[in-house]
Design a protein around this motif. Structure first.
Motif, PDB file in Angstrom:
ATOM      1  N   GLY A 343      34.423  46.153  37.627  1.00 22.68           N
ATOM      2  CA  GLY A 343      33.727  46.753  37.972  1.00 22.68           C
ATOM      3  C   GLY A 343      32.070  46.067  37.789  1.00 22.68           C
ATOM      4  O   GLY A 343      31.839  45.508  36.738  1.00 22.68           O
ATOM      5  N   ARG A 344      31.142  47.082  38.141  1.00 23.71           N
ATOM      6  CA  ARG A 344      29.892  46.566  38.336  1.00 23.71           C
ATOM      7  C   ARG A 344      29.182  47.339  38.281  1.00 23.71           C
ATOM      8  O   ARG A 344      29.094  48.528  39.469  1.00 23.71           O
ATOM      9  CB  ARG A 344      29.317  45.556  38.698  1.00 23.71           C
ATOM     10  N   HIS A 345      27.531  47.490  37.978  1.00 26.97           N
ATOM     11  CA  HIS A 345      26.817  48.981  38.479  1.00 26.97           C
ATOM     12  C   HIS A 345      26.130  48.701  39.660  1.00 26.97           C
ATOM     13  O   HIS A 345      26.055  47.607  40.084  1.00 26.97           O
ATOM     14  CB  HIS A 345      25.510  48.856  37.339  1.00 26.97           C
ATOM     15  N   ASN A 362      36.157  37.685  39.519  1.00 24.00           N
ATOM     16  CA  ASN A 362      36.726  38.611  38.394  1.00 24.00           C
ATOM     17  C   ASN A 362      37.775  39.185  38.917  1.00 24.00           C
ATOM     18  O   ASN A 362      38.908  38.392  39.493  1.00 24.00           O
ATOM     19  CB  ASN A 362      35.698  38.665  38.416  1.00 24.00           C
ATOM     20  N   CYS A 363      37.745  39.968  38.632  1.00 22.71           N
ATOM     21  CA  CYS A 363      38.552  41.418  39.558  1.00 22.71           C
ATOM     22  C   CYS A 363      38.118  42.622  39.952  1.00 22.71           C
ATOM     23  O   CYS A 363      38.437  43.570  40.206  1.00 22.71           O
ATOM     24  CB  CYS A 363      39.598  41.900  38.337  1.00 22.71           C
ATOM     25  N   LEU A 364      37.009  42.113  41.006  1.00 22.95           N
ATOM     26  CA  LEU A 364      36.285  43.318  41.473  1.00 22.95           C
ATOM     27  C   LEU A 364      36.549  43.410  42.847  1.00 22.95           C
ATOM     28  O   LEU A 364      36.441  43.019  43.864  1.00 22.95           O
ATOM     29  CB  LEU A 364      34.598  42.844  41.721  1.00 22.95           C
ATOM     30  N   SER A 365      37.692  44.854  42.707  1.00 23.62           N
ATOM     31  CA  SER A 365      37.933  44.706  43.870  1.00 23.62           C
ATOM     32  C   SER A 365      37.706  44.481  45.315  1.00 23.62           C
ATOM     33  O   SER A 365      37.382  44.680  46.457  1.00 23.62           O
ATOM     34  CB  SER A 365      39.057  45.924  43.911  1.00 23.62           C
ATOM     35  N   ASP A 366      35.917  45.299  45.259  1.00 22.35           N
ATOM     36  CA  ASP A 366      35.202  45.453  45.901  1.00 22.35           C
ATOM     37  C   ASP A 366      34.386  44.049  46.918  1.00 22.35           C
ATOM     38  O   ASP A 366      33.364  44.179  47.542  1.00 22.35           O
ATOM     39  CB  ASP A 366      34.350  46.759  46.517  1.00 22.35           C
ATOM     40  N   HIS A 367      34.769  42.874  45.956  1.00 18.09           N
ATOM     41  CA  HIS A 367      33.909  41.803  46.838  1.00 18.09           C
ATOM     42  C   HIS A 367      34.719  39.979  46.857  1.00 18.09           C
ATOM     43  O   HIS A 367      36.244  40.238  46.586  1.00 18.09           O
ATOM     44  CB  HIS A 367      33.132  41.447  45.356  1.00 18.09           C
ATOM     45  N   ALA A 368      34.591  39.277  47.836  1.00 18.33           N
ATOM     46  CA  ALA A 368      35.075  38.539  47.861  1.00 18.33           C
ATOM     47  C   ALA A 368      35.689  37.649  46.978  1.00 18.33           C
ATOM     48  O   ALA A 368      34.582  37.508  46.141  1.00 18.33           O
ATOM     49  CB  ALA A 368      34.768  37.906  49.209  1.00 18.33           C
ATOM     50  N   SER A 369      36.255  36.495  47.283  1.00 18.57           N
ATOM     51  CA  SER A 369      36.052  35.368  45.691  1.00 18.57           C
ATOM     52  C   SER A 369      36.764  35.607  44.637  1.00 18.57           C
ATOM     53  O   SER A 369      36.188  35.272  43.641  1.00 18.57           O
ATOM     54  CB  SER A 369      35.402  34.666  46.841  1.00 18.57           C
ATOM     55  N   GLN A 370      37.554  37.087  44.517  1.00 19.04           N
ATOM     56  CA  GLN A 370      38.300  37.184  43.114  1.00 19.04           C
ATOM     57  C   GLN A 370      39.539  36.721  42.756  1.00 19.04           C
ATOM     58  O   GLN A 370      39.672  35.929  43.272  1.00 19.04           O
ATOM     59  CB  GLN A 370      37.971  38.986  43.399  1.00 19.04           C
ATOM     60  N   LYS A 371      39.873  36.855  41.569  1.00 19.23           N
ATOM     61  CA  LYS A 371      41.206  36.967  41.147  1.00 19.23           C
ATOM     62  C   LYS A 371      41.764  37.685  41.712  1.00 19.23           C
ATOM     63  O   LYS A 371      41.219  37.880  42.374  1.00 19.23           O
ATOM     64  CB  LYS A 371      41.283  36.796  39.698  1.00 19.23           C
ATOM     65  N   ASN A 372      43.302  36.574  42.304  1.00 16.35           N
ATOM     66  CA  ASN A 372      44.555  37.086  42.182  1.00 16.35           C
ATOM     67  C   ASN A 372      44.932  38.448  41.550  1.00 16.35           C
ATOM     68  O   ASN A 372      44.823  38.866  40.124  1.00 16.35           O
ATOM     69  CB  ASN A 372      45.732  36.917  42.648  1.00 16.35           C
ATOM     70  N   SER A 373      45.535  39.570  42.547  1.00 14.86           N
ATOM     71  CA  SER A 373      45.775  40.740  41.642  1.00 14.86           C
ATOM     72  C   SER A 373      46.608  40.827  40.115  1.00 14.86           C
ATOM     73  O   SER A 373      46.736  42.156  39.164  1.00 14.86           O
ATOM     74  CB  SER A 373      45.808  41.722  42.405  1.00 14.86           C
ATOM     75  N   LYS A 374      47.413  39.974  40.575  1.00 16.38           N
ATOM     76  CA  LYS A 374      48.846  40.154  39.716  1.00 16.38           C
ATOM     77  C   LYS A 374      48.433  38.681  38.239  1.00 16.38           C
ATOM     78  O   LYS A 374      49.152  39.223  37.228  1.00 16.38           O
ATOM     79  CB  LYS A 374      49.640  38.342  40.106  1.00 16.38           C
ATOM     80  N   ILE A 375      47.416  37.995  38.416  1.00 15.13           N
ATOM     81  CA  ILE A 375      46.432  37.773  37.326  1.00 15.13           C
ATOM     82  C   ILE A 375      45.536  38.856  37.201  1.00 15.13           C
ATOM     83  O   ILE A 375      45.775  38.796  35.507  1.00 15.13           O
ATOM     84  CB  ILE A 375      45.009  36.698  37.826  1.00 15.13           C
ATOM     85  N   CYS A 376      44.999  39.240  37.962  1.00  9.26           N
ATOM     86  CA  CYS A 376      43.642  40.846  36.951  1.00  9.26           C
ATOM     87  C   CYS A 376      44.382  41.841  35.796  1.00  9.26           C
ATOM     88  O   CYS A 376      44.104  42.035  35.167  1.00  9.26           O
ATOM     89  CB  CYS A 376      43.611  40.942  38.221  1.00  9.26           C
ATOM     90  N   ALA A 377      46.032  42.011  36.274  1.00  5.82           N
ATOM     91  CA  ALA A 377      46.620  43.111  36.386  1.00  5.82           C
ATOM     92  C   ALA A 377      46.879  43.156  34.460  1.00  5.82           C
ATOM     93  O   ALA A 377      46.238  44.392  34.449  1.00  5.82           O
ATOM     94  CB  ALA A 377      47.879  43.237  36.989  1.00  5.82           C
TER      95      ALA A 377
END
Length: 493
Positions: A343-345, A362-377
């Motif tokens: 998350g971010r402000h 990163n693990c920002l769900s609302d942004h492109a070019s992020q890590k896979n959810s399986k890696i983030c979880a």
């Protein structure tokens, strides 16, 4: 038989000097030069107290100091095995002040006596070693041999250089443990040892010394940063690209009145960012990228009112990027890429849109070019919050869950992990030939920001291009105060 052996050695030296040395030194050539130095050094590495500069010299000199300088420079010339740009070609005769790269000025204690006050052989591509006789240059204030092929160690006789203010031996082939002899130089303010092969631990006494700038990056120092880091009055500190490990000492907060730029990237840091880092109210650049830092960002970062550049990329940081970071009044370059932020402000969004913030990987769900959810979880669900290094371990606190990658399915090939970014520069950094005199003003917020050091480039023919200015003139330096030249500006992490 002995004569035959000497002849063979002479032929070997001839071939070594005129065939191999115009190119980058091999390990064998560097070892050969280092062995020559060890054979030439006095037993304890120091010059005898009663060393006689008068022995077997037919020339007449204006004063005894110039005679001793002649002895030192002639010993150095003999210790040079290759000088492809002819820096030392005119190092003959008694007029040492006319030697290329050698600068004279009136002595501090007797203005009627000229003395050797500075040596600048930057970018000479010279191969050789430093003889102990250089300790006879006891009026010298500046010693710059940046970007050459000098090998071996720093002689202990350098402790005699009581007026030495700037010592730059960067981008050479020096080896061994940290050269403790520099700690014995009382007037030293600028120390640059980067891009060599020094190794071992950093002495805690180094951070008690009254230095203004300290560059140790791109060596092989391999011990944690000493706990007394905060006792150092430096304005610029670069330790990047050394396998130091350990944590950032909490004492860093004591550098609030002096520190302007600090680069600790790719040194194996662990633990979290200490809250004391928020006390650095004068700092403009902080780089701790490419480490193993974990946990949330401390709220105290809101105290970094002058911070223009912050790089925390390629770590294991978690949580939310807070307003205390994205809302910093002077922030112009914020890099949080390749962490586990989820998350971010709202203020961070404006930085991204302006190009001042990089947050991919990163693990920002609302942004492109992020890590896979399986890696983030596994990480987002079990954040890594590192305890304070001063807090005792708790027997009831469970260990943090390890970071796990997704399990590959049969028949697929798992690609290797993406390495940390490496610098794109193809040449090592360099310092200006000689700095202008000034009397040590406090660090200026407008000084160009310092970026982390590039990695040492691979060997290439004739390591460096010819100097851009062969006609360097030096203003009078002895008797004036000198501070360090501004650190070089790098272009990549």
């Amino acid at each position: 038989m002995q004569a035959s052996g000497c002849f063979i050695l002479s032929i070997s030296l001839f071939l070594l000097c005129f065939t191999s040395f115009p190119f980058a030194l091999s390990d064998g050539e560097a070892a050969f030069i280092a062995s020559r130095q060890l054979l030439s050094l006095p037993k304890d590495g120091y010059l005898p107290e009663n060393y006689d500069c008068d022995a077997n010299i037919a020339f007449t000199f204006k004063n005894k100091r110039l005679k001793c300088a002649y002895v030192a420079l002639q010993a150095w010339k003999k210790a040079i095995y290759s000088d492809p740009l002819n820096y030392t070609t005119n190092w003959d005769g008694p007029d040492v002040c006319s030697y290329k790269g050698v600068f004279c000025s009136p002595a501090l204690d007797n203005s009627s006596d000229d003395v050797v006050a500075a040596v600048d052989l930057n970018h000479g591509d010279i191969a050789g070693f430093l003889p102990s006789e250089l300790g006879l240059l006891d009026d010298i204030a500046i010693f710059h041999i940046n970007s050459n092929r000098f090998c071996g160690i720093i002689p202990k006789s350098f402790s005699k250089l009581k007026l030495l203010h700037e010592f730059d031996v960067s981008n050479n082939h020096f080896v061994g443990s940290f050269p403790n002899v520099v700690l014995e130089i009382p007037k030293l303010k600028y120390l640059d040892l980067r891009f060599n092969d020094f190794e071992g631990s950093l002495p805690s006494d180094l951070f008690d010394k009254e230095l203004d700038a300290l560059f140790l990056n791109d060596n092989r120092f391999n011990s944690p940063i000493p706990k007394n880091l905060g006792d150092s009055p430096v304005s610029a500190l670069v330790l990047a690209n050394n396998p130091l490990g350990g944590r950032i000492p909490p004492s860093i907060g004591k550098m609030e009145n002096t520190l302007n730029e600090i680069v600790l990237s790719n040194i194996g840091l662990t633990g979290s960012l200490p809250p004391e880092i928020g006390k650095l109210g004068n700092v403009t650049v902080i780089s701790v990228g490419s480490n193993s830092l974990s946990g949330d960002l401390p709220k105290t970062l809101s105290g970094l009112k002058t911070l223009a550049e912050l790089d925390i990329s390629n770590n294991k940081l978690t949580g939310i990027v807070p307003e205390s970071v994205c809302g910093l009044p002077s922030i112009a370059n914020l890099t949080i890429s390749d962490n586990y932020f989820h998350g971010r402000h709202e203020k961070c969004k404006k930085l991204v849109e302006s190009g001042a913030m990089k947050d991919e990987g990163n693990c920002l769900s609302d942004h492109a070019s992020q890590k896979n959810s399986k890696i983030c979880a596994p990480v987002v669900g079990h954040p890594i919050n590192s305890p304070s290094p001063l807090a005792p371990p708790s027997s009831t606190t469970p260990s943090p869950s390890p970071i796990s990658a997704p399990t590959p399915t049969p028949g697929t090939v798992t690609p290797p992990p993406t390495p940390a970014p490496t610098p794109s520069e193809s040449t090592r950094p360099s310092t200006p030939p000689l700095p202008p005199p000034y009397s040590q003003p406090p660090p200026s917020p407008s000084k160009p920001p310092l970026s982390p050091s590039p990695a040492k480039p691979p060997p290439v023919p004739s390591l460096l291009p010819p100097p851009t200015n062969d006609n360097v003139s030096l203003p009078p330096i002895v008797g004036q105060s000198y501070a360090s030249p501004p650190p070089p500006i790098y272009t990549g992490y």
